[in-house]
Design an enzyme around this catalytic site. Structure first.
Site, PDB file in Angstrom:
ATOM      1  N   ASP A   1       0.862  -1.191   0.000  1.00  0.00           N
ATOM      2  CA  ASP A   1       0.000   0.000   0.000  1.00  0.00           C
ATOM      3  C   ASP A   1       0.895   1.237   0.000  1.00  0.00           C
ATOM      4  O   ASP A   1       1.744   1.406   0.865  1.00  0.00           O
ATOM      5  CB  ASP A   1      -0.883  -0.040   1.254  1.00  0.00           C
ATOM      6  CG  ASP A   1      -1.966   1.042   1.239  1.00  0.00           C
ATOM      7  OD1 ASP A   1      -3.105   0.720   1.587  1.00  0.00           O
ATOM      8  OD2 ASP A   1      -1.659   2.197   0.902  1.00  0.00           O
TER       9      ASP A   1
ATOM     10  N   ASP B   1      -3.591   2.264  -5.449  1.00  0.00           N
ATOM     11  CA  ASP B   1      -2.324   2.294  -4.703  1.00  0.00           C
ATOM     12  C   ASP B   1      -2.095   1.058  -3.846  1.00  0.00           C
ATOM     13  O   ASP B   1      -1.238   1.063  -2.977  1.00  0.00           O
ATOM     14  CB  ASP B   1      -2.264   3.562  -3.835  1.00  0.00           C
ATOM     15  CG  ASP B   1      -2.851   3.365  -2.461  1.00  0.00           C
ATOM     16  OD1 ASP B   1      -3.886   2.703  -2.358  1.00  0.00           O
ATOM     17  OD2 ASP B   1      -2.249   3.865  -1.498  1.00  0.00           O
ATOM     18  N   GLU B   2      -2.837   0.015  -4.113  1.00  0.00           N
ATOM     19  CA  GLU B   2      -2.836  -1.090  -3.151  1.00  0.00           C
ATOM     20  C   GLU B   2      -3.055  -2.422  -3.878  1.00  0.00           C
ATOM     21  O   GLU B   2      -3.897  -2.499  -4.767  1.00  0.00           O
ATOM     22  CB  GLU B   2      -4.005  -0.801  -2.231  1.00  0.00           C
ATOM     23  CG  GLU B   2      -4.214  -1.654  -1.079  1.00  0.00           C
ATOM     24  CD  GLU B   2      -5.544  -1.264  -0.409  1.00  0.00           C
ATOM     25  OE1 GLU B   2      -5.956  -2.005   0.461  1.00  0.00           O
ATOM     26  OE2 GLU B   2      -6.165  -0.242  -0.783  1.00  0.00           O
TER      27      GLU B   2
HETATM   28  P1  TTP Z   1      -5.313   4.943   0.950  1.00  0.00           P
HETATM   29  O1  TTP Z   1      -4.269   3.907   0.727  1.00  0.00           O
HETATM   30  O2  TTP Z   1      -6.457   4.625   1.827  1.00  0.00           O
HETATM   31  O3  TTP Z   1      -4.655   6.275   1.543  1.00  0.00           O
HETATM   32  P2  TTP Z   1      -3.255   6.925   1.247  1.00  0.00           P
HETATM   33  O4  TTP Z   1      -2.425   6.098   0.318  1.00  0.00           O
HETATM   34  O5  TTP Z   1      -3.500   8.323   0.790  1.00  0.00           O
HETATM   35  O6  TTP Z   1      -2.608   6.998   2.680  1.00  0.00           O
HETATM   36  P3  TTP Z   1      -1.957   5.825   3.552  1.00  0.00           P
HETATM   37  O7  TTP Z   1      -0.525   6.208   3.704  1.00  0.00           O
HETATM   38  O8  TTP Z   1      -2.702   5.835   4.837  1.00  0.00           O
HETATM   39  O9  TTP Z   1      -2.135   4.547   2.766  1.00  0.00           O
HETATM   40  O10 TTP Z   1      -5.891   5.425  -0.438  1.00  0.00           O
HETATM   41  C1  TTP Z   1      -5.089   5.543  -1.613  1.00  0.00           C
HETATM   42  C2  TTP Z   1      -5.514   6.702  -2.466  1.00  0.00           C
HETATM   43  O11 TTP Z   1      -6.903   6.561  -2.805  1.00  0.00           O
HETATM   44  C3  TTP Z   1      -5.401   8.036  -1.762  1.00  0.00           C
HETATM   45  O12 TTP Z   1      -4.137   8.632  -1.939  1.00  0.00           O
HETATM   46  C4  TTP Z   1      -6.516   8.829  -2.358  1.00  0.00           C
HETATM   47  C5  TTP Z   1      -7.539   7.828  -2.782  1.00  0.00           C
HETATM   48  N1  TTP Z   1      -8.684   7.841  -1.829  1.00  0.00           N
HETATM   49  C6  TTP Z   1      -9.814   8.615  -2.134  1.00  0.00           C
HETATM   50  O13 TTP Z   1      -9.871   9.228  -3.192  1.00  0.00           O
HETATM   51  N2  TTP Z   1     -10.855   8.650  -1.227  1.00  0.00           N
HETATM   52  C7  TTP Z   1     -10.822   7.967  -0.030  1.00  0.00           C
HETATM   53  O14 TTP Z   1     -11.782   8.045   0.781  1.00  0.00           O
HETATM   54  C8  TTP Z   1      -9.665   7.164   0.267  1.00  0.00           C
HETATM   55  C9  TTP Z   1      -9.571   6.389   1.562  1.00  0.00           C
HETATM   56  C10 TTP Z   1      -8.640   7.138  -0.666  1.00  0.00           C
HETATM   57 MG    MG Z   2      -2.192   4.044   0.633  1.00  0.00          MG
END
Ligand code: TTP
Ligand code: MG
Length: 354
Positions: A8, A103-104
């Site tokens: 992630d 992103d995951e």
């Molecule tokens: P996440 O992996 O949930 O968040 P992140 O990568 O920004 O932060 P973390 O370091 O905690 O993993 O989500 C990945 C991307 O998806 C994030 O950059 C933006 C998008 N996203 C949205 O557009 N809306 C949302 O509600 C979430 C949770 C994520």
């Molecule tokens: Mg993330």
């Protein structure tokens, strides 16, 4: 025993913006819609999180918590390109890659010849490759089953990794708060807490029949997960299970007629978006989603083979009634998709029943 890695990216959208504009480093940055348009944050960087900013938070609230936050609109097509770069790195290690979002992803590296078969080394290598090729950091979790790998990737975020070995699983699950389990949301966790269930150990001490009686499907799956069972394969060809359209209003709406009109107004777009998917799948469900002004979220769906407007309005009626007169912030409509080869693939067109 399988070897699963969950990768992630760290504050993905925000990290990309910082990489491309290094003057943003050290400053709170958020990606999201404008406050005036009742936008919400997609994400924010770790600097902004210190002020309490979070994904899905209304921009208005974010600006109250952190007035000097740098708010950027986001460039989704660009983020998709970078996501593709990262996916290509995953595929260098195995074909068993299941993306969960941009992103995951889950990777099953049980049969990977890389790093002498060490999943821990592969995960570390992948994080390094991502950094070298994109300048972005990723976090990773390694475990014998999917849900633990996902929890593990969060343990040492950002830019870290964690491994849960088979011998450590039982102990880890014992002390694991139930809200860490993917799929246990806000509403479920409140109900679980009300029943004095807080950790994996609490679930294991409960009676499985009672869990199923009180919590249905959730109870059944919790019982399994807490015993360290998660049979879900990492599936490279995961099929889409639903298509939907939703709309956040520029002001909360209470008037029932207006709400129904707005709901029906979403159908042409749903039809357009569904068309592609209905070439290879059949519609099996119709559903609605309602978010009230206080952010209470509810969904209601039923088996259906076409978008019957009277059914749609009945589902909507049920969902709305759960708000006991509260104003509505967002509505959505979706259809469920069924990919079974034996299903009626004659349902190619999406009839809009009147
Ligand atoms: P996440 O992996 O949930 O968040 P992140 O990568 O920004 O932060 P973390 O370091 O905690 O993993 O989500 C990945 C991307 O998806 C994030 O950059 C933006 C998008 N996203 C949205 O557009 N809306 C949302 O509600 C979430 C949770 C994520
Ligand atoms: Mg993330």
């Amino acid at each position: 025993m399988r070897k699963i890695i969950h990768v992630d990216m760290d504050c993905f959208y925000a990290a990309i913006e910082m990489r491309d504009n290094p003057t943003l480093y050290g400053k709170p940055v958020a990606i999201g819609g404008l406050a005036s348009g009742r936008g919400v944050l997609s994400t924010c960087n770790y600097e902004a999180r210190k002020f309490g900013l979070r994904s899905a938070m209304p921009t208005v609230q974010a600006l109250k918590l952190c007035p000097h936050v740098i708010l950027l609109p986001g460039r989704i097509d660009y983020y998709k390109q970078i996501s593709a770069q990262i996916q290509a790195i995953f595929h260098h290690y195995t074909d068993k890659v299941e993306p969960l979002s941009l992103d995951e992803a889950y990777l099953d590296v049980s049969d990977s010849p890389h790093c002498s078969g060490s999943a821990t080394l592969i995960a570390e290598q992948i994080r390094q490759d991502i950094f070298k090729e994109t300048g972005l950091t990723a976090s990773a979790g390694v475990a014998p089953i999917k849900f633990l790998a996902k929890i593990a990737s969060d343990l040492n975020k950002p830019n870290g990794m964690a491994v849960i070995r088979p011998a450590q699983m039982a102990e880890f699950i014992h002390s694991m708060p139930l809200e860490k389990i993917p799929g246990v949301g806000k509403v479920s966790i409140e109900r679980l807490h009300a029943a004095d269930l807080f950790t994996g150990a609490d679930v294991l001490a409960a009676d499985p029949a009672e869990l199923e009686r009180d919590f249905g499907k959730l109870g059944k799956s919790l019982w399994k997960r807490c015993q360290g069972i998660d049979e879900r394969e990492v599936s490279a060809h995961r099929e889409r299970k639903s298509v939907g359209v939703e709309r956040t209003f520029s002001g909360d709406i209470t008037n029932r007629e207006v709400l129904e009109q707005r709901l029906l107004g979403l159908l042409p777009e749903l039809e357009r978006r569904s068309a592609k998917h209905l070439k290879t799948a059949a519609m099996n469900k119709l559903g609605v989603k309602v978010k009230f002004a206080d952010f209470q979220l509810t969904t209601k769906e039923q088996q259906a083979r076409d978008i019957d407007q009277s059914l749609l309005l009945a589902l909507f009626d049920e969902a709305i009634s759960r708000g006991h007169g509260k104003a509505v912030r967002l509505i959505g409509v979706h259809i469920g998709l069924e990919h079974d080869q034996k299903s009626q693939l004659t349902q190619l067109a999406l009839p809009l029943a009147n």
